[in-house]
Design an enzyme around this catalytic site. Structure first.
Site, mmCIF file in Angstrom:
data_model
loop_
_atom_site.group_PDB
_atom_site.id
_atom_site.type_symbol
_atom_site.label_atom_id
_atom_site.label_comp_id
_atom_site.label_asym_id
_atom_site.label_seq_id
_atom_site.Cartn_x
_atom_site.Cartn_y
_atom_site.Cartn_z
ATOM 1 N N CYS A 85 0.792 -1.173 -0.129
ATOM 2 C CA CYS A 85 -0.031 -0.028 -0.114
ATOM 3 C C CYS A 85 0.895 1.304 0.082
ATOM 4 C CB CYS A 85 -0.861 0.109 1.188
ATOM 5 S SG CYS A 85 -0.117 -0.393 2.697
ATOM 6 N N HIS A 110 -2.937 6.249 4.563
ATOM 7 C CA HIS A 110 -1.495 6.426 4.853
ATOM 8 C C HIS A 110 -1.056 7.952 4.406
ATOM 9 C CE1 HIS A 110 -0.804 2.454 6.005
ATOM 10 N NE2 HIS A 110 -0.327 1.912 4.773
HETATM 11 C C1 2RA Z 1 0.893 -1.992 6.872
HETATM 12 N N1 2RA Z 1 1.681 -2.139 4.345
HETATM 13 O O1 2RA Z 1 0.743 -0.580 6.300
HETATM 14 C C2 2RA Z 1 1.262 -2.922 5.474
HETATM 15 C C3 2RA Z 1 0.085 -3.575 5.425
HETATM 16 N N2 2RA Z 1 0.126 -4.451 3.996
HETATM 17 O O2 2RA Z 1 1.358 -2.254 7.806
#
Ligand code: 2RA
Length: 339
Positions: free
Chosen positions: A133, A246
C-alpha cells in the site's frame, strides 16, 4: 457474460473493500464466490441483495471455473492456495507480499506500469501481484514526475494507519483511545506498545541492514515497478494513530531540472491524483480527507532548497490504504483483464 470472480479473504478489511469497490465500479462479474480459511467458512455475507456463504478455500474444486481470484488473506494463504487457483485457469490478483518480487510475476499499478500486464489474459492462469500500500500511494504521485525528469534518489518517510495492520488493529486503536481518555491502561494485543496518542517505528520485522520489511518493500518494489535497478530509494516507515489512510513525506532528486510549477502541472494531469496544495490557507493533504476516496492527494509541492538548479522536490502524499492501497488497485488490475 462477465468473469467468474472469487474473493479469498472476503471477511477481512481489504476483502470487504473488494466488495465495496466491485459495487462502486459496477464490475461486471458473472458469478461471485467467497472463499476463506476453514475458520471463516460458513459465515454468511449479504452482497448486492444476494446471500453468500463463505466457502473453504482448501476444499477440492474451490477454484473450478473461476476466471479471476482476488486474494487478500496473508502471504501464507496465497502461497498455499494461489497455485491451485492458477492451475484451475484463474488469474490471481494477490494483495499479499508472497509473489511481489518473483521475476515471473508482474507487480502492477494500472496507472503507472500497465505494460507489465502485457502477457496476462483471461483463461490463462497467472499471478499478478498488488504492490504494498505505501508503495502504491507513493508511486501514484511520484511516477508522473519520474517519467518527466527521471528520479535519481527518493527518500520517503511514511505515517501509516492502523488499517495496514488489519481490522483488529483499527478496533484496538479505538479501544485504546477510549481507555486512555478514561485513565485506564491501554489494551495491547495487536501491538506490544501503546498506540493511542503515540507513534512508533512500523511493526514489520527489522532485517539485517537495520531497515524493516516495510521499508525494504518500498525500495525493492519501486525498482521493480519502474524497471530501474539503479534508482536510489530509502524509507523510514512509522505507524501513527490514524484509521485507514497513509501519509508520506517524499523527497526527490532528479536527473534533470524540474521546477515546482511544472511539477504541479504534471500532477494536475496525473490519473488518480488530486492536488491539495493551498499555502494561503495552510491546507494540505490529510488522512481524513482521502479516507474512502479513490485518488491519492498530493501537496506541499516545493523546490527542495537543499538541492541545486531545481533538481530537488518535496511532496506530501496521502492515500486510502484499504482502497487505492489495496482493494481498488486490485480491482483495477482485474478490469484490465476485461479490455
Ligand atoms: C502496513 N503495508 O501498512 C502494511 C500492510 N500491508 O502495515
Amino acid at each position: 457474460d462477465g468473469p467468474s470472480v472469487a474473493i479469498v479473504g472476503a471477511t477481512g478489511a481489504v476483502g470487504q473493500e473488494f466488495l465495496r469497490v466491485i459495487t462502486a465500479r459496477d464490475f461486471p462479474y458473472r458469478s461471485l464466490r467467497l472463499l476463506a480459511s476453514e475458520r471463516s467458512a460458513g459465515k454468511r455475507i449479504d452482497f448486492e441483495g444476494r446471500d453468500y456463504t463463505v466457502q473453504d478455500l482448501a476444499a477440492p474444486g474451490a477454484f473450478d471455473g473461476v476466471d479471476i481470484a482476488l486474494f487478500s488473506a496473508g502471504g501464507s494463504i496465497s502461497r498455499a492456495h494461489a497455485p491451485a487457483a492458477v492451475a484451475s485457469g484463474a488469474v490471481v490478483v494477490d494483495n499479499s507480499s508472497a509473489y511481489r518480487m518473483d521475476p515471473d510475476v508482474p507487480l502492477v499499478i494500472p496507472e503507472v506500469n500497465p505494460e507489465a500486464m502485457a502477457d496476462v489474459r483471461l483463461g490463462k492462469g497467472a499471478i499478478v501481484a498488488n504492490p504494498n500500500c505505501s508503495t502504491i500511494i507513493c508511486l501514484m504521485a511520484v511516477t508522473p514526475l519520474h517519467r518527466h525528469a527521471k528520479v535519481k534518489r527518493m527518500v520517503v518517510s511514511t505515517y501509516q494507519a492502523a488499517s495496514g495492520a488489519g481490522a483488529a488493529a483499527m478496533e484496538e486503536l479505538k479501544l485504546q483511545t477510549r481507555e486512555v481518555l478514561e485513565g485506564k491502561p491501554p489494551t495491547c494485543n495487536i501491538f506490544s506498545q501503546q498506540y493511542a496518542f503515540n507513534i512508533f517505528s512500523h511493526n514489520a520485522p527489522i532485517v539485517e541492514n537495520g531497515y524493516n520489511e516495510e521499508e525494504m518493500k518500498m525500495v525493492k518494489e519501486t525498482r521493480k515497478i519502474w524497471n530501474d535497478k539503479d534508482v536510489r530509494v530509502t524509507a523510514t516507515c512509522i505507524r501513527v494513530p490514524t484509521m485507514r489512510a497513509h501519509a508520506e513525506s517524499v523527497n526527490l532528486q532528479f536527473e534533470k531540472p524540474l521546477d515546482e510549477d511544472t511539477a504541479r502541472e504534471i500532477l494536475r494531469a496525473a490519473p488518480g491524483v488530486t492536488i491539495s496544495d493551498d499555502r494561503a490557507a495552510n491546507r494540505f493533504p490529510t488522512p481524513l480527507e482521502v479516507s474512502d476516496k479513490d485518488d491519492v492527494s498530493v501537496g506541499r509541492i516545493r523546490q527542495d532548497l537543499s538541492q541545486d538548479d531545481n533538481r530537488g522536490l518535496e511532496l506530501f502524499v496521502c492515500g486510502d490504504q484499504i482502497r487505492k492501497g489495496a482493494a481498488l488497485n486490485a480491482v483495477q488490475i482485474a478490469e484490465m483483464l476485461l479490455k
